[in-house]
Scaffold this motif. Sequence first.
Motif, PDB file in Angstrom:
ATOM      1  N   SER A  22     -17.145  18.647 -32.761  1.00 58.17           N
ATOM      2  CA  SER A  22     -18.258  18.670 -31.800  1.00 58.17           C
ATOM      3  C   SER A  22     -17.967  19.667 -30.694  1.00 58.17           C
ATOM      4  N   PHE A  23     -19.046  20.100 -30.009  1.00 53.10           N
ATOM      5  CA  PHE A  23     -18.876  20.977 -28.859  1.00 53.10           C
ATOM      6  C   PHE A  23     -18.128  20.256 -27.734  1.00 53.10           C
ATOM      7  N   SER A  24     -18.394  18.959 -27.581  1.00 49.89           N
ATOM      8  CA  SER A  24     -17.759  18.202 -26.494  1.00 49.89           C
ATOM      9  C   SER A  24     -16.247  18.105 -26.692  1.00 49.89           C
ATOM     10  N   ALA A  25     -15.824  17.786 -27.925  1.00 50.88           N
ATOM     11  CA  ALA A  25     -14.392  17.677 -28.187  1.00 50.88           C
ATOM     12  C   ALA A  25     -13.712  19.033 -28.066  1.00 50.88           C
ATOM     13  N   ALA A  26     -14.384  20.082 -28.550  1.00 49.70           N
ATOM     14  CA  ALA A  26     -13.825  21.429 -28.410  1.00 49.70           C
ATOM     15  C   ALA A  26     -13.687  21.807 -26.943  1.00 49.70           C
ATOM     16  N   ALA A  27     -14.687  21.437 -26.145  1.00 50.87           N
ATOM     17  CA  ALA A  27     -14.651  21.759 -24.718  1.00 50.87           C
ATOM     18  C   ALA A  27     -13.473  21.080 -24.027  1.00 50.87           C
ATOM     19  N   ARG A  28     -13.192  19.825 -24.416  1.00 49.57           N
ATOM     20  CA  ARG A  28     -12.065  19.117 -23.794  1.00 49.57           C
ATOM     21  C   ARG A  28     -10.751  19.815 -24.106  1.00 49.57           C
ATOM     22  N   SER A  29     -10.582  20.269 -25.345  1.00 52.51           N
ATOM     23  CA  SER A  29      -9.320  20.920 -25.707  1.00 52.51           C
ATOM     24  C   SER A  29      -9.190  22.293 -25.072  1.00 52.51           C
ATOM     25  N   LEU A  30     -10.330  22.957 -24.793  1.00 47.91           N
ATOM     26  CA  LEU A  30     -10.296  24.294 -24.196  1.00 47.91           C
ATOM     27  C   LEU A  30     -10.373  24.270 -22.675  1.00 47.91           C
ATOM     28  N   GLY A  31     -10.693  23.090 -22.118  1.00 49.22           N
ATOM     29  CA  GLY A  31     -10.769  22.981 -20.666  1.00 49.22           C
ATOM     30  C   GLY A  31     -12.012  23.617 -20.063  1.00 49.22           C
ATOM     31  N   VAL A  32     -13.126  23.627 -20.818  1.00 47.52           N
ATOM     32  CA  VAL A  32     -14.386  24.178 -20.326  1.00 47.52           C
ATOM     33  C   VAL A  32     -15.492  23.161 -20.588  1.00 47.52           C
ATOM     34  N   GLN A  54     -24.870  24.447 -38.625  1.00 45.30           N
ATOM     35  CA  GLN A  54     -26.110  23.694 -38.697  1.00 45.30           C
ATOM     36  C   GLN A  54     -26.030  22.607 -37.639  1.00 45.30           C
ATOM     37  N   ARG A  55     -26.876  22.684 -36.648  1.00 45.44           N
ATOM     38  CA  ARG A  55     -26.821  21.768 -35.513  1.00 45.44           C
ATOM     39  C   ARG A  55     -27.772  20.602 -35.724  1.00 45.44           C
ATOM     40  N   GLY A  56     -27.216  19.382 -35.860  1.00 41.16           N
ATOM     41  CA  GLY A  56     -28.031  18.178 -35.960  1.00 41.16           C
ATOM     42  C   GLY A  56     -28.019  17.428 -34.645  1.00 41.16           C
ATOM     43  N   THR A  57     -28.699  16.296 -34.602  1.00 42.63           N
ATOM     44  CA  THR A  57     -28.732  15.530 -33.356  1.00 42.63           C
ATOM     45  C   THR A  57     -27.379  14.909 -33.043  1.00 42.63           C
ATOM     46  N   ARG A  58     -26.601  14.601 -34.083  1.00 39.94           N
ATOM     47  CA  ARG A  58     -25.311  13.959 -33.851  1.00 39.94           C
ATOM     48  C   ARG A  58     -24.150  14.672 -34.532  1.00 39.94           C
ATOM     49  N   THR A  59     -24.426  15.577 -35.418  1.00 39.85           N
ATOM     50  CA  THR A  59     -23.346  16.222 -36.172  1.00 39.85           C
ATOM     51  C   THR A  59     -23.513  17.731 -36.193  1.00 39.85           C
ATOM     52  N   LEU A  60     -22.409  18.397 -36.433  1.00 36.79           N
ATOM     53  CA  LEU A  60     -22.389  19.838 -36.654  1.00 36.79           C
ATOM     54  C   LEU A  60     -21.770  20.085 -38.020  1.00 36.79           C
TER      55      LEU A  60
END
Length: 320
Positions: A22-32, A54-60
Amino acid sequence: MTLLQEPLAGLGAFVRTIESGSFSAAARSLGVSPSAVSKTVARLEGRLGVLLLQRGTRTLQPTPEGLALFERGQRIVAELEAAQGELRESKGPRGPLRITAPMDLGRYWLVPRLPAFLAAYPQVECELGLTDRFIDLVEERMDVGLRMGESADARLIRKRLGDSRAVICASPAYLRRRGTPRKVADLQRHACLAYLRDGQRVPWRLDGVAVDVPGPFASDNNEALLALALEGVGIARIPEFVAEQALADGRLQSLLTSVHTPGPDVYIVYPERRHLSPRVRVFVDFVSEAFQEMDSRTPTPARGRTRKGAAPPGGGAAKR
């Protein structure tokens, strides 16, 4: 510099998003922020002229083009991070070292040895996760892990440390009360503490034979078996590293030492990279030497020796 920096940032954000899910989990690991990751990946898609996610409501989900880029980009990002780590550690190993290990092996074998490692490498910051669930080192961004048993993950380098032998043991109080078993058949007249797997008592494997042993207690936790053995409830067969300290200080005595009681092999594993981080390298070397030292002190039937305080032969080992 800008032309190089932007594509690398986009590739790094894309790879981290796929790894973490997810974008959220990636953001936490990258600090952004998640929006920053999403926009960076979108700019990468715009430059390449293809849809990567492919961007879904809950999954990528990666598209076929995204999956192809991920397979190559993951190696590129890993190489870049490793090279940056080597530059930072040019004056010696330093920085965070993320370690994972099974509960028993971590608590009873690794943790007592970590102070010596930290003293030898004061600039390394260890982060240890202890869990018996399967850990994907690549996806969860772990640097190194200890595993009980074989690992089939082709993305990992694995090094066998040795055999996690089990030991049959009991407290001196139990042996005074119930006597000492002299041979395997004698176990049928004793209170044995069994390991539970999927709700079933696991037979003891002794000299290659599965032996069902009677007893008042069973558990799926070796720490519980150790505790009851120390209290004199019965005889336990537990990994040697779990019983190591209690055997050394005489609170437990090893029994039937001529009987072969193998356990799963122990491995140290780490993601495959061309440039291995110095802090990972020194940790792998440290753990390997510590295991060899323990193994050299451990009596085996072939050596024909017993621990101090143990009964003579015949009379008395994991994930991730």
